[in-house]
Design an enzyme around this catalytic site. Structure first.
Site, PDB file in Angstrom:
ATOM      1  N   ASP A 476      -5.658  19.126   0.564  1.00 50.00           N
ATOM      2  CA  ASP A 476      -6.729  19.779  -0.195  1.00 50.00           C
ATOM      3  C   ASP A 476      -7.724  18.743  -0.739  1.00 50.00           C
ATOM      4  O   ASP A 476      -7.433  17.522  -0.776  1.00 50.00           O
ATOM      5  CB  ASP A 476      -6.089  20.567  -1.347  1.00 50.00           C
ATOM      6  CG  ASP A 476      -6.897  21.776  -1.774  1.00 50.00           C
ATOM      7  OD1 ASP A 476      -8.083  21.868  -1.414  1.00 50.00           O
ATOM      8  OD2 ASP A 476      -6.330  22.625  -2.495  1.00 50.00           O
ATOM      9  N   ASP A 546     -11.189  30.362   0.070  1.00 48.90           N
ATOM     10  CA  ASP A 546     -10.304  30.863  -0.988  1.00 48.90           C
ATOM     11  C   ASP A 546     -10.503  32.358  -1.200  1.00 48.90           C
ATOM     12  O   ASP A 546      -9.705  33.002  -1.885  1.00 48.90           O
ATOM     13  CB  ASP A 546     -10.572  30.122  -2.304  1.00 48.90           C
ATOM     14  CG  ASP A 546      -9.843  28.787  -2.355  1.00 48.90           C
ATOM     15  OD1 ASP A 546      -8.999  28.537  -1.480  1.00 48.90           O
ATOM     16  OD2 ASP A 546     -10.120  27.994  -3.277  1.00 48.90           O
TER      17      ASP A 546
HETATM   18  C1  DGJ Z   1      -7.686  25.146  -3.489  1.00 48.83           C
HETATM   19  C2  DGJ Z   1      -7.143  25.745  -2.223  1.00 48.83           C
HETATM   20  O1  DGJ Z   1      -8.176  26.280  -1.437  1.00 48.83           O
HETATM   21  C3  DGJ Z   1      -6.104  26.792  -2.600  1.00 48.83           C
HETATM   22  O2  DGJ Z   1      -5.626  27.434  -1.447  1.00 48.83           O
HETATM   23  C4  DGJ Z   1      -4.990  26.142  -3.361  1.00 48.83           C
HETATM   24  O3  DGJ Z   1      -4.321  25.231  -2.527  1.00 48.83           O
HETATM   25  C5  DGJ Z   1      -5.533  25.429  -4.594  1.00 48.83           C
HETATM   26  N1  DGJ Z   1      -6.620  24.550  -4.266  1.00 48.83           N
HETATM   27  C6  DGJ Z   1      -4.454  24.647  -5.287  1.00 48.83           C
HETATM   28  O4  DGJ Z   1      -4.911  23.917  -6.332  1.00 48.83           O
END
Ligand code: DGJ
Length: 736
Positions: A476, A546
């Site tokens: 991430d 997301d």
């Molecule tokens: C952002 C990601 O896009 C989410 O899926 C998740 O992993 C969060 N970060 C976790 O902090």
């Protein structure tokens, strides 16, 4: 260096090609005046005129070998349009009154800013054409390299600048490639833009003399503009027909693409590092090579362009190429537990996930350091002993005993100021001395351009994967750059951070993969904030957004697949109402939306009733029967999701055209829904196909169980959906 590695990899892929007998041809005329790349039904040609400029000659549908392509020098048009400035150069230096975007802009140590590049030599080596340009008097040369994919006609281009002088030369702008299209006032540009949770929006705009700039100034690719373009012609180009010129830069840092008509109406496209915060002091004898700009031509509309690009990505970019494994169905705990991960809680989720048929169990954020929320812990990559008193092993063992493999979330480039790492190394982050350090999500960026930081990150990742049975990392990256200072190096080298950071990111990823050959990696940046052909070469899949609302996702997926292959497009089934917009949808609808990419489950399984688990198990089993087609087949956008249309539909056809699947999605019924039939494309017209509903339901009245490909493509079919947020999937199997 990664750009060379990628180019070499691309070239290697072309010669090992999955496309069997197909061959790319790279040729030069006997007098060396015309150079051509031919492949995939596409010809790209450039030539040298009598003044020594290298000119673009042609880019489009394949031409015969004797096509009379000649580079002619234009005469001065007026005092305002001298010959040099209106010559359509393949890659221009900023000099001699150039009034359009240059390929490269330089300042020599004596203050000279005039750079005029002319042909010096070319070589054809294997399937790579190299054309060396040199300044008319200074010892500075630029080598343009080209390959063409024999199956799809996708060209890969880079530029390398070499300083043969005795003093440094400052490079203020450098494109990987510039392209020129013939004069016309009817070109239209399609590009992708958006923001967090709303990535992949499509914009169609006319190409005009006003320069369109698609860029990221974020330090990474970003959720905003994609480094991708597709250009068609008004009245000629549609989803299914007409010419399209398309391309994408393989770079995961700040980029800039420009599209505009020059003063003579020729469309010019360029792309490379974003010059807004870039300069490179090129030392004597040093060479700077750009990332790769991939570009192609398609004669059969936007659909043809994206199918060609998807095929190219699957064969030549995504790790493993034709041998890449199918994406396993994964479960991810983020939306279920956020930071509240514990051994017992994750084990309970894993039991349910396994019963559904999930193949990979991924623990998301919160397993390490003092990570109870987003305010602390990033940088301290040791297992949190309160949450996992016995380390990760008991959970991993249980996950494996349940028949799944194990994945873990990491965010290696970031640090919370509230972490042991930051307390020990406050100088490791991007910053300018005595200036604020702006936080995003309470975190700062480690300066990966520093080799000690790079080695630290690689070291703990290597150990984490070595010490634990980890098959998969979700990598991430959750903020943009601010105050991008690198105070430890000489002032004239500090902006190299824009390049060296990304190169070292690529180094860590490729080295990790080399040391752990089975390891798979998902690229993620707060959803789809860092997806491009650079990171694609080092990751197996991408977290698309997301925003997991299944209706929003249809538009997001439609945008994503304009540019990138559905196989890397991760799509999860999550809870209803959805966190992003409160929309309520059925489990069936959520599955049918997510099955159009690589399927994952992100719902809170503890909230699911037994009946839901059984439903999920049925859909996962059904997905496994079609995922080869969805992930490796051709995608036809039958009816793109649009606000003014109730129904959208996608159609996936396996490479051998023996299986296909049609997804029909209804937003909301109106006027008793007497919609037109959906007409599949891409089937073999002469072959007979049996059709059934993917979920085993009865076929709608009037839809025959078997007919020819021609019948299905001409007559079409449709489920009679009623209500809101409904979906159906038809499965086509070639009759034996
Ligand atoms: C952002 C990601 O896009 C989410 O899926 C998740 O992993 C969060 N970060 C976790 O902090």
């Amino acid at each position: 260096m990664v750009t060379k590695r990628n180019l070499a990899m691309t070239t290697a892929m072309l010669s090992l090609c999955w496309c069997g007998a197909l061959a790319a041809k790279v040729t030069a005329s006997a007098d060396g005046r015309v150079m051509r790349l031919d492949g995939g039904g596409v010809t790209y040609a450039l030539g040298v005129d009598d003044k020594g400029y290298v000119q673009p000659l042609y880019w489009g549908a394949a031409l015969d070998a004797n096509a009379p392509l000649v580079a002619k020098s234009p005469a001065e048009l007026s005092g305002f349009d001298p010959a040099g400035s209106i010559t359509p150069q393949e890659y221009a230096g900023q000099g001699e009154g150039l009034v359009s975007e240059p390929g490269i802009k330089t300042i020599f140590a004596d203050g000279n800013r005039d750079l005029v590049l002319k042909y010096r030599r070319h070589t054809v080596s294997g399937e790579t054409l190299s054309v060396e340009l040199a300044d008319i008097s200074r010892p500075l040369s630029v080598t343009l390299r080209y390959t063409i994919d024999p199956a799809t006609g996708v060209i890969a281009r880079t530029a390398s600048v070499r300083n043969g002088d005795k003093a440094p030369v400052r490079i203020d702008q450098i494109a990987a490639a510039t392209f020129t299209l013939p004069v016309g006032d009817d070109y239209r540009l399609r590009y992708l833009t958006g923001r967090h949770g709303a990535e992949w929006s499509q914009v169609d705009a006319p190409v005009t003399p006003a320069l369109t700039v698609l860029e990221s100034r974020r330090g990474s690719t970003g959720h905003g503009n994609q480094p991708w373009f597709a250009i068609g012609q008004d009245g000629r180009t549609s989803e299914t027909d007409g010419p399209v010129w398309y391309g994408a830069l393989g770079w995961s840092g700040s980029f800039r693409l420009t599209v505009g008509a020059d003063n003579l109406g020729r469309v010019r496209i360029g792309g490379g590092y974003n010059p807004y915060d870039f300069s490179w002091s090129l030392k004597p004898g040093e060479t700077l090579t750009t990332p790769i700009f991939y570009a192609g031509y398609a004669a059969k509309g936007m659909g043809d362009a994206s199918r060609r690009f998807h095929a190219f990505q699957r064969a030549a970019i995504i790790p493993g190429g034709a041998r890449a494994k199918l994406r396993p169905v994964l479960y991810n705990s983020w939306e279920a537990t956020t930071f509240n991960v514990t051994e017992a809680g994750q084990m309970a989720l894993a039991e349910k996930a396994a019963r559904m048929g999930v193949e990979r169990f991924v623990v998301d954020d919160g397993w390490f350091g003092a990570r109870d929320d987003d305010k602390a812990g990033l940088g301290d990559w040791t297992v949190n002993p309160r949450k996992f008193p016995n380390g990760l092993k008991p959970l991993i063992d249980r996950v494996k005993a349940l028949g799944m493999d194990f994945g873990l979330w990491v965010e290696p480039e970031m640090v919370n100021p509230n972490s042991d790492l930051y307390r020990a190394h406050p100088d490791w982050v991007l910053h300018f001395p005595d200036r604020p350090r702006t936080e995003g999500r309470n975190q700062l960026l480690l300066n990966l351009a520093r080799t000690d930081v790079r080695d630290h990150i690689l070291g703990w990742l290597d150990k984490l994967v070595r010490d634990n049975d980890i098959a998969f990392l979700k990598w991430d990256y959750n903020r943009n750059w601010t105050e991008a200072g690198w105070p430890q190096v000489a002032v004239e080298d500090q902006q190299r951070v824009q390049v060296d950071y990304v190169r070292n990111l690529y180094y860590i990823l490729s080295e990790l993969r080399r040391r752990h050959p089975g390891l798979e990696i998902e690229g993620c940046s707060g959803g789809g904030g860092r997806i491009d052909l650079g990171i694609m070469a080092l990751t197996d899949q991408s977290w698309t957004s997301d925003n997991t609302d299944p209706y929003d996702r249809l538009t997001i997926q439609d945008g994503f697949t304009q540019a990138y292959a559905p196989s890397i497009m991760m799509a999860w089934v999550t809870d209803s109402p959805n966190w992003a917009n409160g929309r309520q949808t059925s489990l069936d609808y959520r599955f049918l939306s997510a099955m159009q990419g690589s399927l994952g489950i992100g719902a809170n399984l503890d909230h699911m009733q037994e009946a839901d688990i059984a439903t999920a198990a049925r859909w996962i089993a059904a997905y496994k029967t079609i995922r080869d087609t969805v992930q490796r087949g051709d995608l036809y956008r039958i009816a793109p999701p649009r606000a003014d249309r109730a129904t959208s539909a996608t159609f996936y056809v396996s490479p051998d055209r023996k299986q296909a699947v049609l997804f029909q999605m209804l937003h909301s019924s109106m006027f008793r829904d007497n919609g037109a039939a959906l007409r599949p494309q891409g089937l073999d017209p002469a072959r007979r196909y049996r059709v059934r509903m993917l979920d085993g339901a009865a076929l709608p009245d009037g839809v025959p169980g078997e007919a020819s490909g021609a019948y299905w493509m001409e007559r079409g079919l449709r489920a009679k959906l009623k209500g809101d947020f409904q979906g159906a999937a038809f499965l086509f199997d070639a009759a034996p």
